[in-house]
Every structure is written in structure tokens, then in C-alpha cells.
Design a protein around this motif. Structure first.
Motif, short mmCIF file in Angstrom:
data_model
loop_
_atom_site.label_atom_id
_atom_site.label_comp_id
_atom_site.label_asym_id
_atom_site.label_seq_id
_atom_site.Cartn_x
_atom_site.Cartn_y
_atom_site.Cartn_z
N ASN A 33 40.16 -1.45 -11.03
CA ASN A 33 40.85 -0.16 -11.07
C ASN A 33 40.97 0.38 -12.49
O ASN A 33 40.98 1.59 -12.69
CB ASN A 33 42.25 -0.29 -10.45
N VAL B 151 42.25 4.91 -9.57
CA VAL B 151 43.06 5.42 -8.46
C VAL B 151 44.43 4.78 -8.65
O VAL B 151 44.58 3.57 -8.47
CB VAL B 151 42.45 5.04 -7.09
N ASN C 68 46.03 2.56 -5.89
CA ASN C 68 45.41 1.24 -5.77
C ASN C 68 45.78 0.34 -6.95
O ASN C 68 45.98 -0.86 -6.77
CB ASN C 68 43.89 1.37 -5.68
#
Length: 140
Positions: free
Chosen positions: A99, A105, A108
Motif C-alpha cells: 500500500n 488506497v 486498505n
């Protein structure tokens, strides 16, 4: 071994229902994430595209799903909690790194970070008093 026994004694003396609920919720989240990866395998393979060139990269993709499914169930029941968490920690570190280095994101990243912190907590805390581990230990 003495360290683990002392950690178990400390954890069992301070076992509260809220910690058991958090452990169960963590197991459910991991299990659901494993089911999501089964339903959308293309998403999982896209996340692992930088690792395709590495030897064993495809093997890693196929290990994530069963690790989340089995580890999630073990955490829900409180069976072999520390072993289940030890398997999850490298996967969650990878999820955080993917990530950060890949497409960011934030939801997430937050989920992976919180899950990683909780798994580290349960690595030290153990399964607690309201678990299959504790029940089996008391049967001896």
C-alpha cells in the motif's frame, strides 16, 4: 519457554471479554479478506505483480489465501493463536508495504496497519482465558 509461560500467566490474569471480542473480530476480518481474495483473484495477482519475477512469487500468491482463511479461523476460536499470528505478520507487513509503495488506497493502508498492530499485540498477549487453548490447557 519461561518467557512464554510468564506471558501466558500475565495474560490470563488480565483477560477481559473486550480483548476476546477484539481477537474474534480480527479473526473474522482475516477470514473475510481471504474470501475476498478468492472471489477476486485478479486483484490479488495485480498486487503481487512486482513479485512475479522473483523465484516463488506465484507461490506467495497461493499462500496468502489459505493463511488468511486458516489463521482467521484459528484466531476466532483462540486455538494456536500465537502460531496463527506469526504466520500473519509477514503477510501484513507485505500488505502495508504494497500500500505504501504501490497505489495508495488509504482505507486498505489503515486496515492493514491496524491489523498488523493487533496481530503484534496478540503475539505477546496470547489467546486469553476465553479460548480453546485455555480450555485444553485446563483439561490436563
Amino acid at each position: 519457554m519461561a518467557t512464554i509461560k510468564s506471558l501466558n500467566k500475565w495474560a490470563n490474569a488480565r483477560s477481559y471479554y473486550i480483548i476476546d471480542i477484539i481477537r474474534i473480530a480480527l479473526g473474522v476480518v482475516l477470514f473475510i479478506k481471504g474470501v475476498q481474495f478468492i472471489n477476486d483473484f485478479n486483484l490479488l495477482s495485480e498486487l503481487f505483480t512486482p513479485l512475479e519475477k522473483i523465484f516463488g512469487g506465484m507461490l506467495l500468491i497461493h499462500l496468502v489465501i489459505p493463511a488468511h482463511l486458516i489463521g482467521g479461523l484459528l484466531l476466532v476460536f483462540g486455538l494456536l493463536t500465537r502460531w496463527a499470528v506469526i504466520v500473519q505478520i509477514p503477510l501484513l507487513i507485505g500488505a502495508v508495504l504494497i500500500n505504501i509503495t504501490g497505489e495508495m488506497v488509504t482505507s486498505n493502508l489503515i486496515l492493514a496497519s491496524v491489523t498488523l498492530l493487533l496481530t503484534i499485540f496478540f503475539l505477546f498477549f496470547g489467546s486469553g482465558k476465553h479460548s480453546v487453548d485455555y480450555y485444553l490447557k485446563m483439561q490436563k
